[in-house]
Design a protein around this motif. Structure first.
Motif, short mmCIF file in Angstrom:
data_model
loop_
_atom_site.label_atom_id
_atom_site.label_comp_id
_atom_site.label_asym_id
_atom_site.label_seq_id
_atom_site.Cartn_x
_atom_site.Cartn_y
_atom_site.Cartn_z
N GLY A 173 62.52 76.32 51.42
CA GLY A 173 63.93 76.53 51.15
C GLY A 173 64.23 78.00 50.94
N THR A 174 65.46 78.25 50.55
CA THR A 174 65.91 79.62 50.32
C THR A 174 65.82 79.94 48.84
N HIS A 175 65.18 81.05 48.55
CA HIS A 175 64.96 81.50 47.17
C HIS A 175 66.24 82.13 46.63
N LEU A 176 66.88 81.46 45.68
CA LEU A 176 68.12 81.98 45.10
C LEU A 176 67.86 82.99 43.99
N GLY A 177 66.66 82.97 43.45
CA GLY A 177 66.32 83.93 42.41
C GLY A 177 65.27 83.41 41.46
N SER A 178 64.74 84.34 40.67
CA SER A 178 63.78 84.03 39.62
C SER A 178 64.48 84.18 38.27
N TRP A 179 64.00 83.40 37.31
CA TRP A 179 64.60 83.39 35.97
C TRP A 179 64.67 84.80 35.43
N GLU A 180 65.85 85.14 34.87
CA GLU A 180 66.02 86.44 34.23
C GLU A 180 66.32 86.31 32.75
N THR A 181 67.35 85.51 32.42
CA THR A 181 67.77 85.48 31.02
C THR A 181 68.70 84.30 30.75
N VAL A 182 68.99 84.14 29.49
CA VAL A 182 70.07 83.24 29.06
C VAL A 182 71.01 84.09 28.20
N ASP A 183 72.28 84.04 28.53
CA ASP A 183 73.29 84.75 27.74
C ASP A 183 74.04 83.72 26.91
N VAL A 184 74.40 84.13 25.69
CA VAL A 184 75.22 83.28 24.82
C VAL A 184 76.44 84.10 24.44
N ASP A 185 77.63 83.59 24.78
CA ASP A 185 78.84 84.35 24.46
C ASP A 185 79.28 84.09 23.01
N GLU A 186 80.39 84.72 22.61
CA GLU A 186 80.85 84.63 21.22
C GLU A 186 81.25 83.22 20.82
N HIS A 187 81.47 82.34 21.81
CA HIS A 187 81.82 80.95 21.51
C HIS A 187 80.60 80.03 21.55
N ARG A 199 78.67 79.51 24.19
CA ARG A 199 78.39 78.97 25.52
C ARG A 199 77.22 79.72 26.14
N ARG A 200 76.31 78.94 26.70
CA ARG A 200 75.11 79.51 27.31
C ARG A 200 75.26 79.59 28.82
N THR A 201 74.75 80.68 29.38
CA THR A 201 74.70 80.85 30.83
C THR A 201 73.28 81.27 31.20
N PHE A 202 72.63 80.45 32.02
CA PHE A 202 71.30 80.77 32.52
C PHE A 202 71.47 81.63 33.76
N LYS A 203 70.58 82.62 33.93
CA LYS A 203 70.71 83.51 35.09
C LYS A 203 69.39 83.70 35.81
N TRP A 204 69.49 83.65 37.14
CA TRP A 204 68.37 83.91 38.04
C TRP A 204 68.79 85.07 38.94
N ALA A 257 76.30 77.59 34.02
CA ALA A 257 77.07 77.49 32.78
C ALA A 257 76.73 76.14 32.15
N VAL A 258 76.28 76.17 30.91
CA VAL A 258 75.82 74.95 30.23
C VAL A 258 76.93 74.42 29.31
N THR A 259 77.22 73.13 29.46
CA THR A 259 78.19 72.46 28.60
C THR A 259 77.48 71.37 27.80
N CYS A 260 78.16 70.82 26.84
CA CYS A 260 77.59 69.76 26.01
C CYS A 260 77.51 68.45 26.79
#
Length: 177
Positions: free
Chosen positions: A99-113, A115-120, A137-140
């Motif tokens: 398949g096509t490589h979209l990216g490798s894990w870089e980080t997880v960001d957590v905003d002031e509210h 909310r977590r965002t995983f990034k590759w 973007a991670v939701t409950c």
């Protein structure tokens, strides 16, 4: 005078047995200490702590249960797979590997509210644009699963995922739960 010096003479060149035993005990304790220190370092690496006591598994270790997990979603003619702390991939439906490589894990960001965002990042370069990247973007939610996939810009993939990790204290307070 000789009787007074005979005990000193017996010490010369030979260490008393009680001192030898103490040195052996000290060496044994030093070996045990090195072994235990190594065990602590190995455990810290396993649970994801760096030299500054920051956890790659989140502030409270909430991401630990997601380690080494992959989550798939079929959307359009593609199957997307995001592996937490691993890589993100796009495949034709029915394709089991590659398949096509979209990216490798870089980080997880957590905003002031909270909310977590995983990034590759640093995925395969597009023939007509940038290198591919993905974010989730991670939701409950009661279980961890990818809900949506989109490509809002060329070679930038955006997903939404629900997971219990999105249901933290900030979520509870925000929704008066």
């Amino acid at each position: 005078i000789a009787p007074y010096f005979s005990s000193i003479h017996s010490l010369h060149g030979k260490t008393p047995s009680h001192i030898v035993n103490l040195e052996k005990q000290r060496d044994s304790f030093d070996r045990k200490k090195r072994s235990l220190t190594k065990s602590v370092e190995d455990l810290e690496n396993e649970i994801g702590y760096d030299s500054d006591d920051n956890s790659k598994y989140g502030v409270d270790g909430e991401l630990y249960f997601l380690r080494n997990t992959c989550h798939k979603l079929e959307s359009g003619k593609y199957e997307y797979e995001v592996c937490v702390f691993g890589k993100a991939t796009q495949r034709d439906i029915g394709q089991s590997s590659g398949g096509t490589h979209l990216g490798s894990w870089e980080t997880v960001d957590v905003d002031e509210h909270g909310r977590r965002t995983f990034k590759w990042g640093k995925g395969t370069k597009c023939w007509n644009g940038p290198v591919r990247s993905a974010e989730v973007a991670v939701t409950c939610g009661a279980e961890t699963r990818v809900l949506t996939a989109d490509e809002p810009e060329t070679c930038r993939y955006v997903f939404t995922m629900e997971s219990p990790i999105g249901c933290d204290e900030r979520f509870r307070l925000k929704h008066s739960l």
